[in-house]
Enzyme design. Structure first.
Site, short mmCIF file in Angstrom:
data_model
loop_
_atom_site.label_atom_id
_atom_site.label_comp_id
_atom_site.label_asym_id
_atom_site.label_seq_id
_atom_site.Cartn_x
_atom_site.Cartn_y
_atom_site.Cartn_z
N ILE A 1 0.84 -1.19 0.00
CA ILE A 1 0.00 0.00 0.00
C ILE A 1 0.88 1.25 0.00
O ILE A 1 1.81 1.37 0.80
CB ILE A 1 -0.93 0.00 1.23
N LYS B 1 13.92 4.37 1.22
CA LYS B 1 12.77 5.16 1.65
C LYS B 1 13.11 6.64 1.60
O LYS B 1 14.11 7.08 2.19
CB LYS B 1 12.34 4.76 3.07
N ASP C 1 16.50 -1.68 12.23
CA ASP C 1 17.53 -0.66 12.20
C ASP C 1 17.54 -0.04 10.80
O ASP C 1 17.31 -0.72 9.79
CB ASP C 1 18.89 -1.28 12.50
#
Length: 598
Positions: A329, A347, A382
């Protein structure tokens, strides 16, 4: 083409800069070892809160020393004095200074960090820094008189006597409750696991000379040698209710040992004069774990980060697949993409966040920094944070590049044949829990559904024990590791549990209030209503069945408030990095004793 290094090392400035850099690193590692040595005293005295604080403080040591070194060099030298030839010579002087050094690989990474802080990324050249190691870490021997590992021969004195000598050699200044009993437990478990395996002529036990400290445990790490076979093992040492020491279990299973050294746990405190020797030993126990990850779990996260990036560049060179959006999603805060052949995700924080998100880039980075310095108790991944990462333009699909430029234009730019991302997080790739559960439902695999739901609740409870409230607890924000553990990985809404107020939804006073589309009661910023979790998470009957079987207490404000109060009273909860059923005595560990004050 070979770089044009100067033929003679004649620059006094270059020599002085190299010496200043090495002095900066030596100071860093001296303080790093002192913190690791203090961990032994904290463990002996049950100073859990002090230990947590010192473990957090140690994480920032590296950046502090780099900043100090950069400040010294910038104050001491003018930019016009630092020509390309001087910088090349600095590196050559530094290499010479690393001969016979006990941590040369760490010192090289420190050198790179200082250089990259002084020189702009478009200016420094690869021959200014250590793109690959210049000094070997093979066969470095410690000078402090403590060998990297000790060797024992149980064939001469018997297994129980050998085990007792292994334990007592660590000279812990704390009484064991019943060492003979616990050694018997360990020997008995050993006999169960290795029943029927004949003893070879080469039969020995090798144990790392320093204990591994983390949270409320100390760990003996070793390997059994039988002929040409290696058998890894770990023995956790804990305190019982009376403050006495107990051997809690012995881990033989490589999966359990890998989970102990997982990327989802905080860093160990280990006193190491020669860290590369410890890494080499640990890799013999976990040959599939990359060196970068082993350095990281030893608290040398900057070295782990440097090695990870070298591994990434090597993989990029020897692969040809393209970066693409990660399945799942779409997030409101991050763009997530990956290289299918590489087991990590990238990211990037968006420039703007649609409703209902109310946050900022700075706040999101603050949350990720909180996780970096917090005890992750095996339930938070992490994250490696990088600046100005260059990606080959031809490896990006037009769709992914267009998406990045649309939602994060301030940190994405094209430069020649490269895409430069100014700020990116990199995490281990996992299967999103919502996808795991959906696939289990398609397969009619009730066992997988039950496992996923039970692990999901366990993950939340472990986070609660570590004073973390996840915030957004939708399944899409949790991942399933290759070992089947559920891990939280979306940090933009996390809060300390102690900052939250857990409430029960007030009863409606009339039908109009009950049917209203908006709440009929006041809600403060950090108010949490646990019973609402059932509305958002338990629509699937099968999922609800298993959730109520194992974790119905998570739907009550009383559970959350009780945990919050315990933390505020100074209790440090127990979170075990191995299955409970492996423990020798479940009653060994105090569950109601407050942490000892500083």
């Amino acid at each position: 083409m070979q770089p044009a290094f100067p033929k003679l090392l004649s620059s006094q400035i270059a020599f002085d800069i190299a010496r200043t850099m090495l002095e900066g690193f030596n100071k860093h590692y001296r303080l790093f070892r002192q913190a690791s040595q203090q961990a032994k005293r904290n463990f002996e005295q049950s100073n859990w809160k002090v230990g947590q604080t010192e473990a957090r403080d140690r994480i920032s040591y590296y950046d502090q020393r780099v900043h100090e070194c950069v400040t010294i060099l910038e104050d001491e030298y003018d930019q016009e004095d630092l020509s390309d030839d001087v910088w090349r010579e600095v590196k050559l002087h530094y290499i010479g200074m690393l001969i016979d050094h006990k941590q040369p690989e760490l010192a090289e990474t420190f050198f790179n960090s200082v250089c990259c802080n002084i020189l702009h990324r478009t200016y420094f050249h690869n021959d200014f820094i250590f793109v690959r190691p210049a000094v070997s870490t093979e066969y470095i021997e410690p000078d402090d008189g403590v060998p990297t590992y000790r060797v024992y021969y149980p064939g001469k004195e018997g297994l129980r006597a050998t085990l007792k000598r292994i334990i007592t050699n660590f000279q812990l200044q704390c009484e064991f409750a019943d060492l003979e009993r616990d050694v018997g437990y360990v020997a008995g478990r050993h006999s169960e696991v290795f029943a029927g395996i004949p003893r070879e002529a080469n039969h020995q036990i090798q144990v790392l000379a320093s204990l591994f400290y983390r949270n409320k445990g100390a760990y003996i790490v070793g390997r059994g040698i039988n002929g040409s076979r290696i058998y890894p093992f770990v023995i956790p040492i804990l305190h019982n209710r009376k403050g006495q020491l107990v051997l809690d279990t012995i881990l033989f299973d490589p999966v359990h040992i890998a989970m102990l050294f997982s990327f989802t746990r905080a860093y160990f405190m280990v006193d190491m004069e020669v860290p590369s020797a410890y890494v080499h030993f640990l890799r013999s126990l976990m040959p599939n774990k990359p060196r970068s990850e082993i350095y990281t779990v030893l608290g040398l996260q900057k070295q782990g980060k440097a090695l990870f990036y070298r591994d990434y560049l090597h993989h990029l060179r020897y692969s040809s697949d393209r970066f693409e959006a990660t399945p799942g999603i779409r997030g409101l805060v991050m763009v997530v993409f990956d290289l299918p052949s590489f087991p990590y995700v990238f990211k990037v924080i968006k420039d703007h966040f649609p409703a209902p998100k109310e946050t900022t880039r700075a706040l999101v980075k603050e949350k990720y920094q909180l996780v970096k310095f917090h005890d992750r108790v095996g339930r938070m991944a992490d994250t490696l944070e990088y600046s100005n990462v260059a990606f080959p333009r031809q490896r990006f699909s037009e769709e992914l590049l267009a998406d990045l430029k649309a939602v994060a234009p301030s940190i994405v730019e094209e430069e020649d044949e490269q895409i430069i991302i100014k700020h990116v997080y990199i995490e281990r790739r996992m299967t999103p829990l919502n996808i795991w559960l959906a696939e289990a439902e398609v397969r009619c695999d009730d066992a997988a559904t039950e496992h996923g739901v039970r692990e999901y609740g366990n993950a939340i409870k472990d986070l609660v024990a570590a004073n973390i409230f996840p915030g957004d607890m939708l399944y899409k924000n949790f991942g399933v590791t290759k070992h089947g553990r559920v891990v939280f990985y979306d940090y933009d809404e996390i809060e300390y549990l102690t900052d939250c107020n857990f409430r029960k939804i007030p009863e409606a006073r009339n039908e109009e209030e009950e049917m209203a589309s908006e709440p009929w009661y006041a809600i403060a910023k950090n108010d949490v209503f646990p019973e609402q979790l059932g509305t958002f998470l338990l629509g699937n009957p099968k999922v609800r069945q298993y959730f109520m079987k194992y974790h119905a207490d998570l739907l009550t404000p009383e559970y959350w408030q009780a945990k919050k109060e315990r933390i505020m009273q100074g209790y440090v909860e127990d979170v075990f990095p191995y299955p409970q059923e492996l423990r020798f005595c479940h009653q060994s560990i105090p569950s109601t004793s407050p942490a000892k004050a500083a």
